[in-house]
Design a protein around this motif. Structure first.
Motif, mmCIF file in Angstrom:
data_model
loop_
_atom_site.group_PDB
_atom_site.id
_atom_site.type_symbol
_atom_site.label_atom_id
_atom_site.label_comp_id
_atom_site.label_asym_id
_atom_site.label_seq_id
_atom_site.Cartn_x
_atom_site.Cartn_y
_atom_site.Cartn_z
ATOM 1 N N GLN A 51 0.773 -1.175 -0.097
ATOM 2 C CA GLN A 51 -0.007 -0.070 0.022
ATOM 3 C C GLN A 51 0.876 1.095 -0.007
ATOM 4 O O GLN A 51 0.576 2.340 -0.704
ATOM 5 C CB GLN A 51 -0.912 0.154 1.331
ATOM 6 N N TYR A 54 2.258 1.812 -3.654
ATOM 7 C CA TYR A 54 1.162 2.302 -4.349
ATOM 8 C C TYR A 54 1.009 3.845 -4.113
ATOM 9 O O TYR A 54 1.120 4.642 -5.084
ATOM 10 C CB TYR A 54 0.032 1.715 -4.241
ATOM 11 N N ALA A 55 0.985 4.284 -2.811
ATOM 12 C CA ALA A 55 1.010 5.493 -2.409
ATOM 13 C C ALA A 55 2.270 6.449 -2.910
ATOM 14 O O ALA A 55 2.115 7.614 -3.453
ATOM 15 C CB ALA A 55 0.693 5.870 -0.834
ATOM 16 N N GLU A 56 3.188 5.866 -2.811
ATOM 17 C CA GLU A 56 4.593 6.521 -3.281
ATOM 18 C C GLU A 56 4.652 6.910 -4.692
ATOM 19 O O GLU A 56 5.036 7.794 -5.144
ATOM 20 C CB GLU A 56 5.667 5.821 -2.916
ATOM 21 N N ILE A 57 4.209 5.820 -5.442
ATOM 22 C CA ILE A 57 4.035 5.839 -7.047
ATOM 23 C C ILE A 57 3.038 7.036 -7.294
ATOM 24 O O ILE A 57 3.369 7.996 -8.266
ATOM 25 C CB ILE A 57 3.624 4.626 -7.455
ATOM 26 N N TYR A 58 2.115 6.986 -6.971
ATOM 27 C CA TYR A 58 1.085 8.040 -6.900
ATOM 28 C C TYR A 58 1.495 9.583 -6.803
ATOM 29 O O TYR A 58 1.505 10.451 -7.552
ATOM 30 C CB TYR A 58 -0.415 7.952 -6.272
ATOM 31 N N LYS A 59 2.118 9.380 -5.653
ATOM 32 C CA LYS A 59 2.645 10.783 -5.280
ATOM 33 C C LYS A 59 3.684 11.558 -6.057
ATOM 34 O O LYS A 59 3.657 12.570 -6.453
ATOM 35 C CB LYS A 59 3.333 10.536 -3.696
ATOM 36 N N TYR A 60 4.549 10.452 -6.778
ATOM 37 C CA TYR A 60 5.712 11.014 -7.346
ATOM 38 C C TYR A 60 5.127 11.247 -8.917
ATOM 39 O O TYR A 60 5.634 12.073 -9.755
ATOM 40 C CB TYR A 60 7.029 10.186 -7.506
ATOM 41 N N GLU A 61 4.170 10.512 -9.261
ATOM 42 C CA GLU A 61 3.571 10.950 -10.447
ATOM 43 C C GLU A 61 2.801 12.149 -10.618
ATOM 44 O O GLU A 61 3.020 13.026 -11.286
ATOM 45 C CB GLU A 61 2.380 9.693 -10.894
ATOM 46 N N GLN A 62 2.307 12.654 -9.456
ATOM 47 C CA GLN A 62 1.537 13.724 -9.297
ATOM 48 C C GLN A 62 2.720 14.976 -9.038
ATOM 49 O O GLN A 62 2.791 16.202 -9.792
ATOM 50 C CB GLN A 62 0.850 14.029 -7.757
#
Length: 233
Positions: A51, A54-62
């Protein structure tokens, strides 16, 4: 006859090499000796790690989108904010907020029973406590004033437990925990497996809700094993 003898020798050599290669490629049989409690905690930890990834991937995509859409001044601000966030995530800054405070103290006073005090906290007990706290939603942990980060070593040296290469104090010892849901974590720790584990070692683990708990920063050199500084181009 001579040709047969050469063929026999060659066959022996090839057979010996194949036998050595076969033996070398055999993987050793490793038995999994973890009990149900350890397997359950490992599973919960892996789910939590997934989890978080997934949160880190979303954060760095943003962050990439934000950086791409900004001018130079905006990019600099974004980088500075990212650096501050990374230091906070790495445990390099002091943090405070709602949480709980655990106390580790003697369950029975051995001094009164046998004439001397012999209380100690084994590193495995502390590692299990940290795993359990993380599985119940702990965000930041400090034990005996030492901030716990991903690379914190907890080990025994000459019969004494060390955290971050520093020996822990004599008990009682405080464990400060920061969490978004202190009431839930406090309730979980009142009936936790760690409480039973500590009791078997003649130690009492108690929990107390705290409105404002402060955790110190990790103050030692970070050990980064698989990274190196980028050379100037």
């Amino acid at each position: 006859m001579k040709r047969r003898f050469k063929f026999f020798i060659m066959t022996m050599i090839v057979g010996f090499m194949l036998a050595v290669q076969f033996h070398t490629n055999q993987e050793p049989v490793v038995r999994d000796t973890r009990d149900i409690w350890e397997l359950r905690n490992d599973l919960e930890r892996q789910k939590q790690i997934q989890q978080e990834l997934y949160a880190e991937i979303y954060k760095y995509e943003q962050l990439i989108d934000e950086y791409s859409d900004s001018d130079k001044e905006g990019q600099l601000e974004t980088l500075e904010q990212t650096l501050a966030d990374l230091k906070k995530d790495a445990g390099l800054t002091e943090v405070s907020g709602q949480g709980i405070e655990l106390t580790i103290e003697p369950l029975l006073n051995d001094k009164d029973l046998v004439g001397k005090s012999a209380f100690s906290i084994h590193p495995e007990l502390l590692r299990r406590l940290i795993n359990e706290l993380n599985s119940y939603g702990a965000e930041e942990i400090a034990i005996d004033g030492e901030r716990i980060i991903n690379t914190t070593p907890i080990r025994e040296v000459n019969g004494k437990t060390y955290i971050n290469d520093k020996p822990i104090s004599s008990i009682p010892i405080k464990v400060k925990v920061l969490t978004r849901n202190p009431g839930k974590l406090h309730t979980e720790m009142l009936t936790s497996q760690s409480g039973e584990d500590f009791a078997r070692e003649n130690l009492l683990l108690t929990s107390e809700l705290v409105d404002e708990v402060s955790l110190p920063p990790y103050n030692q050199q970070l050990r980064v094993k698989f990274m190196k500084e980028k050379e100037d181009t």
